[in-house]
Design a protein around this motif. Structure first.
Motif, PDB file in Angstrom:
ATOM      1  N   GLU A 287       0.747  -1.244   0.198  1.00 25.21           N
ATOM      2  CA  GLU A 287       0.231   0.075   0.349  1.00 25.21           C
ATOM      3  C   GLU A 287       1.168   1.654  -0.082  1.00 25.21           C
ATOM      4  OE1 GLU A 287      -3.190   2.221   2.289  1.00 25.21           O
ATOM      5  OE2 GLU A 287      -2.624   0.510   3.175  1.00 25.21           O
ATOM      6  N   MET A 288       2.182   1.461   1.011  1.00 21.33           N
ATOM      7  CA  MET A 288       3.111   2.450   0.805  1.00 21.33           C
ATOM      8  C   MET A 288       3.483   2.625  -0.425  1.00 21.33           C
ATOM      9  SD  MET A 288       6.192   3.457   2.984  1.00 21.33           S
ATOM     10  CE  MET A 288       5.298   3.292   5.310  1.00 21.33           C
ATOM     11  N   ALA A 289       3.515   1.710  -1.258  1.00 22.11           N
ATOM     12  CA  ALA A 289       4.365   1.735  -2.480  1.00 22.11           C
ATOM     13  C   ALA A 289       3.946   1.780  -3.571  1.00 22.11           C
ATOM     14  CB  ALA A 289       4.901   0.299  -2.638  1.00 22.11           C
ATOM     15  N   GLY A 290       2.197   2.103  -3.246  1.00 17.43           N
ATOM     16  CA  GLY A 290       1.470   2.305  -4.179  1.00 17.43           C
ATOM     17  C   GLY A 290       1.493   0.927  -5.082  1.00 17.43           C
ATOM     18  N   ALA A 291       1.224  -0.366  -4.814  1.00 14.22           N
ATOM     19  CA  ALA A 291       1.238  -1.458  -5.478  1.00 14.22           C
ATOM     20  C   ALA A 291       0.063  -2.381  -5.307  1.00 14.22           C
ATOM     21  CB  ALA A 291       2.477  -2.317  -5.642  1.00 14.22           C
ATOM     22  N   SER A 292      -0.002  -3.794  -6.448  1.00 14.40           N
ATOM     23  CA  SER A 292      -0.189  -4.189  -5.719  1.00 14.40           C
ATOM     24  C   SER A 292       0.616  -5.847  -5.768  1.00 14.40           C
ATOM     25  CB  SER A 292      -2.017  -4.484  -6.775  1.00 14.40           C
ATOM     26  OG  SER A 292      -1.499  -5.148  -8.256  1.00 14.40           O
ATOM     27  N   ALA A 293      -0.377  -6.850  -4.971  1.00 17.42           N
ATOM     28  CA  ALA A 293       0.210  -8.127  -5.220  1.00 17.42           C
ATOM     29  C   ALA A 293       0.832  -8.445  -6.462  1.00 17.42           C
ATOM     30  CB  ALA A 293      -0.502  -9.181  -4.251  1.00 17.42           C
ATOM     31  N   ASP A 294       0.310  -8.100  -7.786  1.00 18.44           N
ATOM     32  CA  ASP A 294       0.069  -8.931  -8.560  1.00 18.44           C
ATOM     33  C   ASP A 294       1.585  -7.899  -9.209  1.00 18.44           C
ATOM     34  OD1 ASP A 294      -2.032 -10.375  -8.800  1.00 18.44           O
ATOM     35  OD2 ASP A 294      -2.922  -9.234  -9.720  1.00 18.44           O
ATOM     36  N   ASP A 295       1.663  -7.040  -8.636  1.00 22.07           N
ATOM     37  CA  ASP A 295       2.851  -6.180  -9.280  1.00 22.07           C
ATOM     38  C   ASP A 295       4.320  -6.482  -9.028  1.00 22.07           C
ATOM     39  OD1 ASP A 295       1.787  -3.969 -10.548  1.00 22.07           O
ATOM     40  OD2 ASP A 295       1.696  -3.017  -8.801  1.00 22.07           O
ATOM     41  N   VAL A 296       4.317  -7.679  -7.356  1.00 19.74           N
ATOM     42  CA  VAL A 296       5.727  -7.867  -7.682  1.00 19.74           C
ATOM     43  C   VAL A 296       5.790  -8.813  -8.231  1.00 19.74           C
ATOM     44  CG1 VAL A 296       6.658  -8.996  -5.009  1.00 19.74           C
ATOM     45  CG2 VAL A 296       4.833  -7.661  -4.433  1.00 19.74           C
TER      46      VAL A 296
END
Length: 411
Positions: A287-296
């Motif tokens: 959330e802090m990174a502005g990302a979703s689990a799919d982005d990892v």
């Protein structure tokens, strides 16, 4: 407005290398740092575990004699790693009041403390060194780094067991977001391969007892894992605001884009088997990174090689990533370096940064047969991370129920 934070310098010392580059090269080559210890006290105390991943380059080989004798080994390692990182960053020109230190340790100056106790018992109080307390205190590495680099913005110490230096890196991120510094030296160090810690961890059934084959003793995710291997050393990252780094033309390894800490409140040594706290730390990081689990696209797992810890981490990550967790390339680098306790998160942060920079997933060695309860996507050889944008997370979990996670994006 959220500041963009970049990594401009790295340094490291561990059982597989005396510099960050040596660590990376030997990690990729599948080198193990675990070796039989050659100390009289191993036999003297009849320790049930006679091996560890001791640092391959002793800090007193690098430091001047007058420096080393005034520092506990935990501070010696800190100075070695931080100097390397600072030089690697090009020795940034920054006002002292804008330079901070976020450092960590899990145990601190145990060698100084117990050597002083021996001196007191055997020779009396007059022979105890006057520098004993400044050497043994947990904030000694941070304080000495502040002195070395004239860092006057602040010097902060995180002590949260094996989550310590991951937390220190997150603290640096938050301190720069708050405007307290433009440049921060962050990381952690540990030198706790001592008879009392070896005996205690062994008594707790936490250490591998493969005395006959130390090099393959650390086996994260393997069916045959039987405990972790003690390691030691330090790792440092020079972190800067992007604005400051670009203004001086600095090279950028990666972006530090977020992190989180949570607590299990479950058990003083064991982590929550449902992984709720760890999963929450990962979600908050994304959330802090502005990302979703799919982005990892890459994970450096905590993966200590303990029978209980490894499957619990998988459960936590599966709660975040679902079945996709089986497809994300994972590295369990403690198989090579051993477990540096309070220094391990910083070392694994360096490995995560280098994985992004070189687009290479480090191997996980010693896995003879992978446990079906820990089906991470690991590889015994280096693997290509591939082109495009990448987001990687690095996990650290510590005694006390501490969970710390940080995230990096490739530059």
């Amino acid at each position: 407005m959220t500041k963009r934070i970049v990594v401009t310098g790295i340094g490291a010392s561990s059982g597989i290398g005396g510099t960050a580059q040596e660590n990376w090269d030997n990690l990729l080559a599948g080198v193990s740092g675990a070796r039989t210890m050659e100390h009289d006290w191993v036999e003297q105390y009849e320790l049930p575990v006679n091996f560890a991943a001791e640092a391959i380059v002793r800090p007193d080989q690098v430091l001047a004699r007058h420096e080393a004798k005034r520092l506990d080994p935990s501070s010696q390692f800190a100075l070695v790693a931080a100097r390397e990182a600072w030089a690697d960053a090009g020795a940034p020109e920054v006002e002292s009041e804008r330079l901070g230190v976020d450092w960590a340790t899990g145990i601190g100056g145990i060698w100084t403390l117990l050597d002083a106790w021996d001196t007191l018992r055997e020779k009396g109080p007059r022979r105890v060194m006057p520098l004993t307390v400044p050497m043994l205190m947990a904030n000694a590495p941070a304080g000495n780094l502040s002195l070395q680099f004239e860092a006057r913005a602040y010097a902060s110490t995180a002590v949260s067991a094996c989550a310590s230096s991951t937390e220190s890196i997150l603290n640096a991120y938050n301190h720069m977001q708050a405007g307290l510094a433009d440049v921060v030296i962050a990381g952690g160090s540990e030198s706790a391969i001592h008879p009392i810690t070896m005996a205690s961890f062994a008594a707790a059934q936490a250490l591998s007892k493969r005395n006959d084959d130390p090099a393959t003793a650390s086996r994260p995710t393997a069916v045959s894992r039987d405990g972790f291997v003690m390691g030691e050393g330090a790792a440092a990252l020079v972190l800067e605001t992007e604005e400051h780094a670009k203004a001086r033309g600095a090279k950028i390894y990666a972006y530090l884009v977020g992190g989180a800490v949570t607590a299990d409140s479950y058990h003083i040594t064991g982590n929550d088997p449902e992984g709720k706290g760890a999963a929450r730390a990962v979600r908050q990081t994304l959330e802090m990174a502005g990302a979703s689990a799919d982005d990892v696209t890459h994970i450096n797992a905590h993966a200590t090689s303990t029978p209980v810890g490894d499957p619990n981490e998988f459960v936590a990550l599966q709660a975040v990533f679902g079945d996709r967790i089986r497809e994300i390339p994972v590295a369990a680098t403690k198989a090579a370096t051993g477990h540096l306790l309070g220094g391990t998160g910083a070392l694994e942060a360096v490995f995560t940064v280098l994985a992004l920079k070189n687009r290479t997933v480090p191997p996980t060695i010693n896995v003879d047969e992978q446990d079906p309860e820990v089906p991470f996507l690991i590889t015994p050889k280096p693997a290509e991370l591939g082109a495009g944008d990448h987001l990687a997370i690095s996990n650290s979990f510590g005694f006390g129920g501490h969970n710390a996670v940080i995230a990096f994006r490739n530059a």
